[in-house]
Enzyme design. Structure first.
Site, PDB file in Angstrom:
ATOM      1  N   SER A   6     -17.258 -31.719 -18.104  1.00 33.55           N
ATOM      2  CA  SER A   6     -16.570 -32.165 -16.885  1.00 33.55           C
ATOM      3  C   SER A   6     -17.570 -32.310 -15.748  1.00 33.55           C
ATOM      4  O   SER A   6     -18.173 -31.333 -15.291  1.00 33.55           O
ATOM      5  CB  SER A   6     -15.481 -31.165 -16.489  1.00 33.55           C
ATOM      6  OG  SER A   6     -15.034 -31.476 -15.181  1.00 33.55           O
ATOM      7  N   HIS A  31     -16.188 -36.207 -19.044  1.00 33.23           N
ATOM      8  CA  HIS A  31     -14.857 -36.021 -18.476  1.00 33.23           C
ATOM      9  C   HIS A  31     -14.950 -36.141 -16.955  1.00 33.23           C
ATOM     10  O   HIS A  31     -15.721 -35.429 -16.309  1.00 33.23           O
ATOM     11  CB  HIS A  31     -14.357 -34.637 -18.886  1.00 33.23           C
ATOM     12  CG  HIS A  31     -12.955 -34.331 -18.476  1.00 33.23           C
ATOM     13  ND1 HIS A  31     -11.848 -34.717 -19.208  1.00 33.23           N
ATOM     14  CD2 HIS A  31     -12.465 -33.654 -17.405  1.00 33.23           C
ATOM     15  CE1 HIS A  31     -10.748 -34.290 -18.619  1.00 33.23           C
ATOM     16  NE2 HIS A  31     -11.090 -33.643 -17.514  1.00 33.23           N
ATOM     17  N   ASP A  33     -12.900 -35.929 -13.452  1.00 35.71           N
ATOM     18  CA  ASP A  33     -11.680 -35.402 -12.836  1.00 35.71           C
ATOM     19  C   ASP A  33     -11.409 -36.084 -11.497  1.00 35.71           C
ATOM     20  O   ASP A  33     -12.156 -35.895 -10.534  1.00 35.71           O
ATOM     21  CB  ASP A  33     -11.822 -33.896 -12.613  1.00 35.71           C
ATOM     22  CG  ASP A  33     -11.733 -33.120 -13.914  1.00 35.71           C
ATOM     23  OD1 ASP A  33     -10.748 -33.323 -14.651  1.00 35.71           O
ATOM     24  OD2 ASP A  33     -12.651 -32.324 -14.192  1.00 35.71           O
ATOM     25  N   MET A  35      -8.962 -36.318  -8.396  1.00 37.12           N
ATOM     26  CA  MET A  35      -7.903 -35.562  -7.702  1.00 37.12           C
ATOM     27  C   MET A  35      -7.666 -36.178  -6.327  1.00 37.12           C
ATOM     28  O   MET A  35      -8.611 -36.548  -5.625  1.00 37.12           O
ATOM     29  CB  MET A  35      -8.321 -34.106  -7.537  1.00 37.12           C
ATOM     30  CG  MET A  35      -8.655 -33.422  -8.851  1.00 37.12           C
ATOM     31  SD  MET A  35      -8.949 -31.670  -8.610  1.00 37.12           S
ATOM     32  CE  MET A  35      -9.857 -31.272 -10.112  1.00 37.12           C
ATOM     33  N   HIS A  64      -9.667 -38.414 -16.158  1.00 39.85           N
ATOM     34  CA  HIS A  64      -8.477 -37.574 -16.019  1.00 39.85           C
ATOM     35  C   HIS A  64      -7.904 -37.764 -14.618  1.00 39.85           C
ATOM     36  O   HIS A  64      -8.446 -37.253 -13.638  1.00 39.85           O
ATOM     37  CB  HIS A  64      -8.902 -36.107 -16.261  1.00 39.85           C
ATOM     38  CG  HIS A  64      -7.808 -35.121 -16.183  1.00 39.85           C
ATOM     39  ND1 HIS A  64      -8.039 -33.758 -16.155  1.00 39.85           N
ATOM     40  CD2 HIS A  64      -6.455 -35.269 -16.135  1.00 39.85           C
ATOM     41  CE1 HIS A  64      -6.886 -33.112 -16.085  1.00 39.85           C
ATOM     42  NE2 HIS A  64      -5.913 -34.002 -16.061  1.00 39.85           N
ATOM     43  N   MET A  66      -5.620 -36.929 -11.935  1.00 41.85           N
ATOM     44  CA  MET A  66      -4.701 -35.931 -11.363  1.00 41.85           C
ATOM     45  C   MET A  66      -4.259 -36.466 -10.009  1.00 41.85           C
ATOM     46  O   MET A  66      -4.617 -35.947  -8.949  1.00 41.85           O
ATOM     47  CB  MET A  66      -5.418 -34.574 -11.249  1.00 41.85           C
ATOM     48  CG  MET A  66      -5.565 -33.892 -12.614  1.00 41.85           C
ATOM     49  SD  MET A  66      -6.753 -32.544 -12.599  1.00 41.85           S
ATOM     50  CE  MET A  66      -8.259 -33.486 -12.750  1.00 41.85           C
ATOM     51  N   MET A 135      -3.446 -28.922 -20.529  1.00 41.35           N
ATOM     52  CA  MET A 135      -4.160 -28.197 -19.469  1.00 41.35           C
ATOM     53  C   MET A 135      -4.069 -26.701 -19.753  1.00 41.35           C
ATOM     54  O   MET A 135      -2.973 -26.154 -19.912  1.00 41.35           O
ATOM     55  CB  MET A 135      -3.545 -28.505 -18.105  1.00 41.35           C
ATOM     56  CG  MET A 135      -3.700 -29.943 -17.633  1.00 41.35           C
ATOM     57  SD  MET A 135      -5.412 -30.464 -17.488  1.00 41.35           S
ATOM     58  CE  MET A 135      -5.990 -29.377 -16.181  1.00 41.35           C
ATOM     59  N   GLY A 140      -6.888 -28.626 -10.426  1.00 39.19           N
ATOM     60  CA  GLY A 140      -7.419 -28.408  -9.083  1.00 39.19           C
ATOM     61  C   GLY A 140      -8.881 -28.022  -9.004  1.00 39.19           C
ATOM     62  O   GLY A 140      -9.602 -28.536  -8.157  1.00 39.19           O
ATOM     63  N   PHE A 141      -9.319 -27.133  -9.902  1.00 38.65           N
ATOM     64  CA  PHE A 141     -10.664 -26.587  -9.714  1.00 38.65           C
ATOM     65  C   PHE A 141     -11.313 -26.238 -11.055  1.00 38.65           C
ATOM     66  O   PHE A 141     -10.617 -25.869 -12.001  1.00 38.65           O
ATOM     67  CB  PHE A 141     -10.602 -25.310  -8.861  1.00 38.65           C
ATOM     68  CG  PHE A 141      -9.897 -25.533  -7.550  1.00 38.65           C
ATOM     69  CD1 PHE A 141     -10.584 -26.073  -6.463  1.00 38.65           C
ATOM     70  CD2 PHE A 141      -8.542 -25.251  -7.421  1.00 38.65           C
ATOM     71  CE1 PHE A 141      -9.919 -26.319  -5.265  1.00 38.65           C
ATOM     72  CE2 PHE A 141      -7.877 -25.497  -6.228  1.00 38.65           C
ATOM     73  CZ  PHE A 141      -8.556 -26.025  -5.151  1.00 38.65           C
ATOM     74  N   GLY A 143     -13.801 -23.574 -13.082  1.00 35.99           N
ATOM     75  CA  GLY A 143     -14.083 -22.145 -12.985  1.00 35.99           C
ATOM     76  C   GLY A 143     -12.867 -21.237 -13.001  1.00 35.99           C
ATOM     77  O   GLY A 143     -12.989 -20.037 -12.748  1.00 35.99           O
ATOM     78  N   ASP A 174      -8.250 -28.676 -21.714  1.00 31.85           N
ATOM     79  CA  ASP A 174      -9.015 -28.797 -20.467  1.00 31.85           C
ATOM     80  C   ASP A 174      -8.763 -27.594 -19.562  1.00 31.85           C
ATOM     81  O   ASP A 174      -7.645 -27.404 -19.081  1.00 31.85           O
ATOM     82  CB  ASP A 174      -8.593 -30.105 -19.775  1.00 31.85           C
ATOM     83  CG  ASP A 174      -9.369 -30.366 -18.490  1.00 31.85           C
ATOM     84  OD1 ASP A 174     -10.383 -29.683 -18.241  1.00 31.85           O
ATOM     85  OD2 ASP A 174      -8.950 -31.274 -17.739  1.00 31.85           O
ATOM     86  N   GLY A 175      -9.809 -26.813 -19.343  1.00 32.11           N
ATOM     87  CA  GLY A 175      -9.754 -25.712 -18.382  1.00 32.11           C
ATOM     88  C   GLY A 175     -10.141 -24.376 -18.979  1.00 32.11           C
ATOM     89  O   GLY A 175      -9.512 -23.905 -19.923  1.00 32.11           O
ATOM     90  N   GLY A 176     -11.215 -23.801 -18.454  1.00 30.66           N
ATOM     91  CA  GLY A 176     -11.616 -22.461 -18.897  1.00 30.66           C
ATOM     92  C   GLY A 176     -12.128 -22.397 -20.323  1.00 30.66           C
ATOM     93  O   GLY A 176     -12.120 -21.326 -20.928  1.00 30.66           O
ATOM     94  N   GLY A 196     -16.432 -27.499 -17.988  1.00 28.37           N
ATOM     95  CA  GLY A 196     -17.125 -27.695 -16.718  1.00 28.37           C
ATOM     96  C   GLY A 196     -18.111 -26.578 -16.470  1.00 28.37           C
ATOM     97  O   GLY A 196     -19.284 -26.654 -16.837  1.00 28.37           O
ATOM     98  N   SER A 197     -17.622 -25.499 -15.862  1.00 29.56           N
ATOM     99  CA  SER A 197     -18.519 -24.418 -15.445  1.00 29.56           C
ATOM    100  C   SER A 197     -19.233 -23.748 -16.613  1.00 29.56           C
ATOM    101  O   SER A 197     -20.417 -23.414 -16.507  1.00 29.56           O
ATOM    102  CB  SER A 197     -17.735 -23.387 -14.630  1.00 29.56           C
ATOM    103  OG  SER A 197     -16.565 -23.007 -15.311  1.00 29.56           O
ATOM    104  N   ALA A 198     -18.551 -23.569 -17.731  1.00 29.59           N
ATOM    105  CA  ALA A 198     -19.188 -22.880 -18.861  1.00 29.59           C
ATOM    106  C   ALA A 198     -20.255 -23.737 -19.530  1.00 29.59           C
ATOM    107  O   ALA A 198     -21.068 -23.235 -20.290  1.00 29.59           O
ATOM    108  CB  ALA A 198     -18.145 -22.461 -19.896  1.00 29.59           C
TER     109      ALA A 198
HETATM  110  C1  DX5 Z   1      -9.227 -28.833 -13.619  1.00 26.15           C
HETATM  111  C2  DX5 Z   1     -10.027 -29.952 -14.245  1.00 26.15           C
HETATM  112  C3  DX5 Z   1     -10.939 -29.495 -15.329  1.00 26.15           C
HETATM  113  C4  DX5 Z   1     -12.098 -28.646 -14.837  1.00 26.15           C
HETATM  114  C5  DX5 Z   1     -12.690 -27.900 -15.997  1.00 26.15           C
HETATM  115  O1  DX5 Z   1      -8.321 -29.359 -12.705  1.00 26.15           O
HETATM  116  O2  DX5 Z   1      -9.124 -30.886 -14.821  1.00 26.15           O
HETATM  117  O3  DX5 Z   1     -11.444 -30.614 -16.058  1.00 26.15           O
HETATM  118  O4  DX5 Z   1     -13.097 -29.423 -14.221  1.00 26.15           O
HETATM  119  O5  DX5 Z   1     -13.606 -26.964 -15.507  1.00 26.15           O
HETATM  120  P1  DX5 Z   1     -13.795 -25.548 -16.205  1.00 26.15           P
HETATM  121  O6  DX5 Z   1     -14.270 -25.792 -17.591  1.00 26.15           O
HETATM  122  O7  DX5 Z   1     -14.808 -24.852 -15.332  1.00 26.15           O
HETATM  123  O8  DX5 Z   1     -12.449 -24.846 -16.179  1.00 26.15           O
HETATM  124 ZN    ZN Z   2      -9.905 -32.449 -16.255  1.00 22.36          ZN
END
Ligand code: DX5
Ligand code: ZN
Length: 242
Positions: A6, A31, A33, A35, A64, A66, A135, A140-141, A143, A174-176, A196-198
């Site tokens: 991401s 990916h 994002d 928003m 994606h 959102m 999801m 939104g974010f 991490g 998607d997420g964490g 994303g963060s990982a």
């Molecule tokens: C959340 C996003 C995700 C996010 C994933 O709203 O849709 O794609 O960037 O980031 P991590 O992997 O850090 O949760």
């Molecule tokens: Zn996403």
């Protein structure tokens, strides 16, 4: 398994370098994002950024959306270089119409579900999508902490798709997502993992990719790239041309 990093967690001050490093490391999907500050409590970027990146990259742009009422933007994102456009079931009053419009642009279509939305929301749309996004955090974010109810939801989604004409539909989570939960996600039936963060906090990227791949090795129900290819072949000559 396809790993789709991401961009939200990349170094925005050096995006060209990031794109080059991802491709050199063997990444094939990216990916993105989007928003709008309304559907998701954050604002990211729009078509001009994709347009700027497109000539620099051969990555498959997995976009994606959102955003509320995403049909308003699909033409702009496709023109800017999106290869896949994912809309949220919760953001569109007429998702079947929008998914059909996405395919008519020669683009892959995807539907995303928030953590609280049941997989039944996709039942009558299974033939209209190339990918279902579950999801595993609230939009939104980057991490945020992974929601463990996702494991069961992946299994429910796979059965539902298989029983309703969506056997070739890919499931993305998607997420964490991290190398720690990746094996359990792939066991449950996830085929595309967003991270994303990982992902971006661990360099070099070659090693991080290897960690994700090692975690999921031997657990796949079917090769995800092959599933996507089957989908492409089935729809070539129809509305899906990319
Ligand atoms: C959340 C996003 C995700 C996010 C994933 O709203 O849709 O794609 O960037 O980031 P991590 O992997 O850090 O949760
Ligand atoms: Zn996403």
């Amino acid at each position: 398994m396809i790993l789709s990093p991401s961009l939200l967690s990349a170094d925005f001050a050096h995006l060209a370098d990031e794109l080059a490093a991802l491709e050199a490391a063997g990444i094939t999907w990216l990916h993105l994002d989007i928003m709008d500050g309304a559907f998701a409590p954050n604002i990211t970027f729009g078509p001009p950024l994709l347009q700027a990146m497109r000539p620099l990259s051969n990555l498959f742009f997995d976009v994606h959306l959102m955003v509320e009422d995403p049909a308003r933007y699909i033409g702009d994102f496709r023109a800017a270089g999106a290869d896949m456009l994912v809309i949220h079931a919760e953001a569109d009053k007429h998702p079947q119409r929008t998914l059909t419009a996405i395919r008519s642009l020669g683009c892959k279509s995807g539907l995303a579900l928030n953590p609280g939305t049941d997989v039944g929301a996709v039942r009558w749309l299974a033939a209209d999508i190339d990918m279902l996004v579950l999801m595993s955090v609230n939009p939104g974010f980057s991490g945020q902490a992974f929601l463990p109810a996702t494991y069961e939801k992946i299994r429910a989604a796979r059965s539902m798709l298989d029983e309703n004409g969506g056997a070739n539909v890919l499931i993305q989570v998607d997420g964490g997502v991290s190398p720690e939960n990746a094996p359990h996600l792939v066991d449950a039936g996830a085929e595309v993992l967003v991270s994303g963060s990982a992902f971006f906090t661990h360099k070099p990227y070659e090693q991080r990719i290897a960690a994700f791949m090692a975690a999921s090795a031997g657990r796949e129900r079917r090769p995800a790239e092959e599933a996507m290819q089957r989908r492409k072949t089935a729809l070539d000559g129809g509305t899906l041309l990319c």
